[in-house]
Design an enzyme around this catalytic site. Structure first.
Site, PDB file in Angstrom:
ATOM      1  N   TYR A 125       0.702  -1.139   0.198  1.00  0.00           N
ATOM      2  CA  TYR A 125      -0.371   0.091   0.220  1.00  0.00           C
ATOM      3  C   TYR A 125       0.728   0.822   0.048  1.00  0.00           C
ATOM      4  O   TYR A 125       0.542   2.638  -0.238  1.00  0.00           O
ATOM      5  CB  TYR A 125      -0.526  -0.353   1.808  1.00  0.00           C
ATOM      6  CG  TYR A 125       0.294  -0.096   2.529  1.00  0.00           C
ATOM      7  CD1 TYR A 125       0.622   1.336   3.209  1.00  0.00           C
ATOM      8  CD2 TYR A 125      -0.185  -1.564   2.735  1.00  0.00           C
ATOM      9  CE1 TYR A 125       1.401   1.011   4.168  1.00  0.00           C
ATOM     10  CE2 TYR A 125       0.904  -1.580   4.086  1.00  0.00           C
ATOM     11  CZ  TYR A 125       1.342  -0.675   5.186  1.00  0.00           C
ATOM     12  OH  TYR A 125       2.168  -0.474   5.553  1.00  0.00           O
ATOM     13  N   GLY A 126       2.248   0.825   0.195  1.00  0.00           N
ATOM     14  CA  GLY A 126       3.369   2.256  -0.261  1.00  0.00           C
ATOM     15  C   GLY A 126       4.067   1.877  -1.478  1.00  0.00           C
ATOM     16  O   GLY A 126       3.824   2.235  -2.369  1.00  0.00           O
ATOM     17  N   THR A 127       5.387   2.036  -0.192  1.00  0.00           N
ATOM     18  CA  THR A 127       6.447   2.447  -1.633  1.00  0.00           C
ATOM     19  C   THR A 127       7.129   1.444  -2.264  1.00  0.00           C
ATOM     20  O   THR A 127       7.398   1.277  -3.507  1.00  0.00           O
ATOM     21  CB  THR A 127       7.763   2.698  -0.624  1.00  0.00           C
ATOM     22  OG1 THR A 127       8.352   2.267   0.572  1.00  0.00           O
ATOM     23  CG2 THR A 127       7.526   4.436  -0.239  1.00  0.00           C
ATOM     24  N   LEU A 128       6.224   0.223  -1.775  1.00  0.00           N
ATOM     25  CA  LEU A 128       6.187  -0.744  -2.806  1.00  0.00           C
ATOM     26  C   LEU A 128       5.808  -0.478  -3.844  1.00  0.00           C
ATOM     27  O   LEU A 128       5.967  -1.568  -5.220  1.00  0.00           O
ATOM     28  CB  LEU A 128       6.323  -1.675  -1.981  1.00  0.00           C
ATOM     29  CG  LEU A 128       7.517  -2.124  -0.882  1.00  0.00           C
ATOM     30  CD1 LEU A 128       7.437  -3.544  -0.333  1.00  0.00           C
ATOM     31  CD2 LEU A 128       8.822  -2.361  -1.533  1.00  0.00           C
TER      32      LEU A 128
ATOM     33  N   GLU B 274      11.027  -4.807   5.865  1.00  0.00           N
ATOM     34  CA  GLU B 274       9.404  -4.688   6.768  1.00  0.00           C
ATOM     35  C   GLU B 274       9.978  -3.466   7.754  1.00  0.00           C
ATOM     36  O   GLU B 274       9.509  -3.492   9.058  1.00  0.00           O
ATOM     37  CB  GLU B 274       8.217  -4.689   6.230  1.00  0.00           C
ATOM     38  CG  GLU B 274       7.883  -4.408   4.404  1.00  0.00           C
ATOM     39  CD  GLU B 274       6.981  -2.859   4.128  1.00  0.00           C
ATOM     40  OE1 GLU B 274       7.745  -2.373   5.127  1.00  0.00           O
ATOM     41  OE2 GLU B 274       7.004  -2.848   3.212  1.00  0.00           O
TER      42      GLU B 274
END
Length: 175
Positions: free
Chosen positions: A26-29, A101
């Protein structure tokens, strides 16, 4: 006397393909985000994009810390339904993601339900991933956060270059 012959077909898969796990990012990936390249660095393992999806439950997605990192707080029922992407990853990529993570210190890998928005492939194995279908995947959430984080603005979708004005600091640029 009737006899039946049963033929059992065994398909050998290399170890890297024998066990695949679904992960929701949901983020920087996500595609177009600063760490997306890590999903397709073969030194990290294998990843295959399956679908875009939305969390079935609401979660607080906040941007926090001195590096402006997106965090999904493990507080189901609060915040907003979060948009992201489902990938199928091999064991090597899953281990890389766990390390990346900071599992278990920073994040924990949690199984959640997702609503498929758009699928690249209608079939994944025997399961159909069509829009509206509810499916499950692991997501990296955190239960370790500052007391004020739940009161930060919540987002439906993360974009490092969004109008929130909180510039993400890449790992390579951190002190």
């Amino acid at each position: 006397c009737n006899t039946r012959t049963i033929i059992i077909e065994t398909v050998w898969l290399p170890p890297s393909l024998s066990h695949m796990t679904r992960v929701f990012v949901y983020g920087t990936l996500k595609k177009g985000q600063p760490n997306y390249f890590r999903m397709f660095n073969h030194n990290n393992g294998k990843a295959k994009f399956l679908a875009s999806a939305l969390t079935s439950e609401k979660y607080p997605l906040v941007i926090a810390g001195k590096y402006n990192i997106p965090f999904l707080l493990n507080i189901p029922g609060e915040g907003k339904r979060v948009h992201g992407e489902i990938y199928k990853v091999d064991d090597k990529m899953l281990k890389f993601l766990d390390d990346f993570e900071g599992v278990p210190k920073t994040y924990q890998r949690t199984m959640i339900q997702l609503e498929v928005e758009e699928s690249v492939s209608q079939m994944e194995g025997r399961e159909t991933l069509s829009p509206g279908k509810i499916t499950e995947a692991f997501v990296y959430t955190t239960t370790t956060y500052q007391p004020d984080w739940p009161s930060l603005p919540c987002f439906e979708s993360y974009d490092a270059n969004g109008d929130h004005g909180l510039k993400y600091v890449t790992r390579e640029a951190r002190d």
